[in-house]
Scaffold this active site. Structure first.
Site, PDB file in Angstrom:
ATOM      1  N   PHE A 123       0.831  -1.200   0.000  1.00 50.99           N
ATOM      2  CA  PHE A 123       0.000   0.000   0.000  1.00 50.99           C
ATOM      3  C   PHE A 123       0.870   1.256   0.000  1.00 50.99           C
ATOM      4  CE2 PHE A 123      -2.263  -3.249   2.421  1.00 50.99           C
ATOM      5  CZ  PHE A 123      -3.573  -3.186   1.945  1.00 50.99           C
ATOM      6  N   ASP A 124       0.451   2.248  -0.750  1.00 55.12           N
ATOM      7  CA  ASP A 124       0.935   3.606  -0.527  1.00 55.12           C
ATOM      8  C   ASP A 124       0.249   4.122   0.734  1.00 55.12           C
ATOM      9  OD1 ASP A 124       2.042   6.157  -0.893  1.00 55.12           O
ATOM     10  OD2 ASP A 124       0.362   6.802  -2.151  1.00 55.12           O
ATOM     11  N   GLY A 125       0.754   5.219   1.286  1.00 57.32           N
ATOM     12  CA  GLY A 125       0.169   5.757   2.505  1.00 57.32           C
ATOM     13  C   GLY A 125      -0.882   6.816   2.250  1.00 57.32           C
ATOM     14  N   ASP A 181      -2.185   6.145  -5.256  1.00 60.20           N
ATOM     15  CA  ASP A 181      -3.119   7.149  -5.773  1.00 60.20           C
ATOM     16  C   ASP A 181      -2.541   7.951  -6.919  1.00 60.20           C
ATOM     17  OD1 ASP A 181      -2.536  10.219  -4.167  1.00 60.20           O
ATOM     18  OD2 ASP A 181      -1.328   8.432  -3.805  1.00 60.20           O
ATOM     19  N   PHE A 185      -1.160  -0.775  -4.353  1.00 59.31           N
ATOM     20  CA  PHE A 185      -2.137   0.302  -4.479  1.00 59.31           C
ATOM     21  C   PHE A 185      -1.457   1.656  -4.325  1.00 59.31           C
ATOM     22  CE2 PHE A 185      -4.410  -3.342  -2.661  1.00 59.31           C
ATOM     23  CZ  PHE A 185      -5.492  -3.452  -3.527  1.00 59.31           C
TER      24      PHE A 185
END
Length: 366
Positions: free
Chosen positions: A206-208, A325, A323
């Site tokens: 995951f990105d943060g 954004d 993932f």
């Protein structure tokens, strides 16, 4: 694309439905290869439901071209004529296989528990394509019993009915719709090459900001620059960030991890999670880690890259899914062979670019 009616095809054992004509089970069975041994699917209210579109689970690019160039009738005709030919795996295939591997271990440890992953195939395909999809599922020995075909209508309305925890699609419009309904969702891309991944351990990266967390800090950076961002994070180090769209998915992964920990399997848990963020550790990393701690969530590995490219790190991790954004990072990951997903949430989102990624923004079958 316009079709008259929405159809839902539910598969349980030998049930088969075709729209517009009657077909016996005996006729259908002649088209299908033997299915995998029957297992009872968990009740939706107890399971972790992963909804995937047909075009991320399987490679349907040739069929998509027929639809785009020749229209719906030729598309359906081609699918029916090739019903016994299984599709090859798509970008979500290894992820789904890893979910099933985790389920196998959970069933061994907790035979009576229904806290399992439940994969639902959700697509706006016409029901006439159903037999080929069933045949492909059986060919690849996938355990997918819940199946929704909406005949050209958007499937988004069904996601809540299926208690969906994560929705993966190749259609950015449908992903936007799902996020708008409060459902964790991401647009999945097909890299030109796909890195080999573990068959025994599910790895999720995951990105943060704007993925696990809100885009609060991202807004500071975009409006005032990097120095103000560092000042803001230092001043708010002990204030947890608000949740982002994928927080809930990390929560359910952590819940399953704890079931393995309870059996003494922390060091060889078949689920491993990663935080891969452009934040710097010393200047802005503390707030991210403290937020996770205050949420009561664990992350197995945290990688603070201080703005460095994520692709090379992800190539080493070899996650089943990543993932982010920002399309810049999605593209960089895909170039290195990682199956990457765009989460169109927050201030940094923009229209996906097509630098070699197979993202169809035209009307399509998903």
């Amino acid at each position: 694309m316009s079709l008259n009616n929405s159809q839902t095809l539910t598969i349980s054992g030998q049930d088969v439905v075709k729209n517009g004509s009657q077909h016996s089970l005996e006729d259908a069975n002649t088209l299908l290869k033997p299915s995998t041994p029957s297992k009872k699917p968990p009740k939706p209210e107890n399971s972790i439901t992963i909804a995937v579109s047909s075009r991320v689970l399987f490679n349907m690019e040739k069929e998509q071209q027929i639809f785009e160039q020749q229209g719906m009738e030729e598309y359906i005709k081609y699918q029916v004529e090739h019903e016994t030919e299984p599709f090859s795996p798509g970008p979500a295939f290894s992820f789904v296989k890893a979910l099933e591997a985790v389920n196998t271990q959970l069933r061994d440890l907790y035979p009576e528990s229904e806290e399992l992953f439940d994969v639902v195939l959700i697509t706006n395909n016409h029901a006439y394509v159903g037999l080929r999809l069933i045949n492909t599922i059986n060919h690849h020995q996938l355990f997918i019993e819940r199946f929704c075909m909406t005949g050209g209508n958007s499937p988004i309305g069904y996601l809540k009915a299926y208690n969906t925890n994560l929705y993966l699609s190749s259609d950015p419009v449908k992903v936007h719709e799902a996020l708008g309904e409060g459902i964790a969702a991401a647009t999945m891309f097909t890299p030109d090459k796909m890195t080999e991944v573990s068959e025994t351990q599910l790895r999720v990266a995951f990105d943060g900001d704007a993925v696990l967390f809100s885009d609060e800090s991202e807004q500071i950076y975009k409006a005032h620059g990097l120095d103000k961002f560092f000042e803001h994070e230092k001043a708010h180090e002990n204030k947890p960030l608000d949740h982002g769209p994928l927080k809930g998915f990390l929560e359910v992964l952590g819940k399953l991890q704890k079931k393995f920990y309870a059996k003494g399997q922390r060091m060889d848990c078949p689920i491993r999670t990663y935080l891969v963020t452009a934040r710097s550790a010393a200047s802005s990393g503390a707030r991210a880690l403290k937020t996770l701690r205050l949420w009561g969530l664990e992350i197995d590995e945290a990688l603070f890259l201080a703005g460095a490219p994520k692709g090379p790190i992800l190539e080493k991790i070899r996650p089943h899914i990543f993932f982010d954004d920002q399309m810049f990072h999605v593209e960089g990951a895909a170039e290195m062979g990682t199956v990457a997903c765009h989460v169109p949430y927050g201030i940094a989102q923009r229209v996906p670019e097509k630098k070699g990624l197979k993202d169809k923004e035209v009307s399509s079958i998903k």
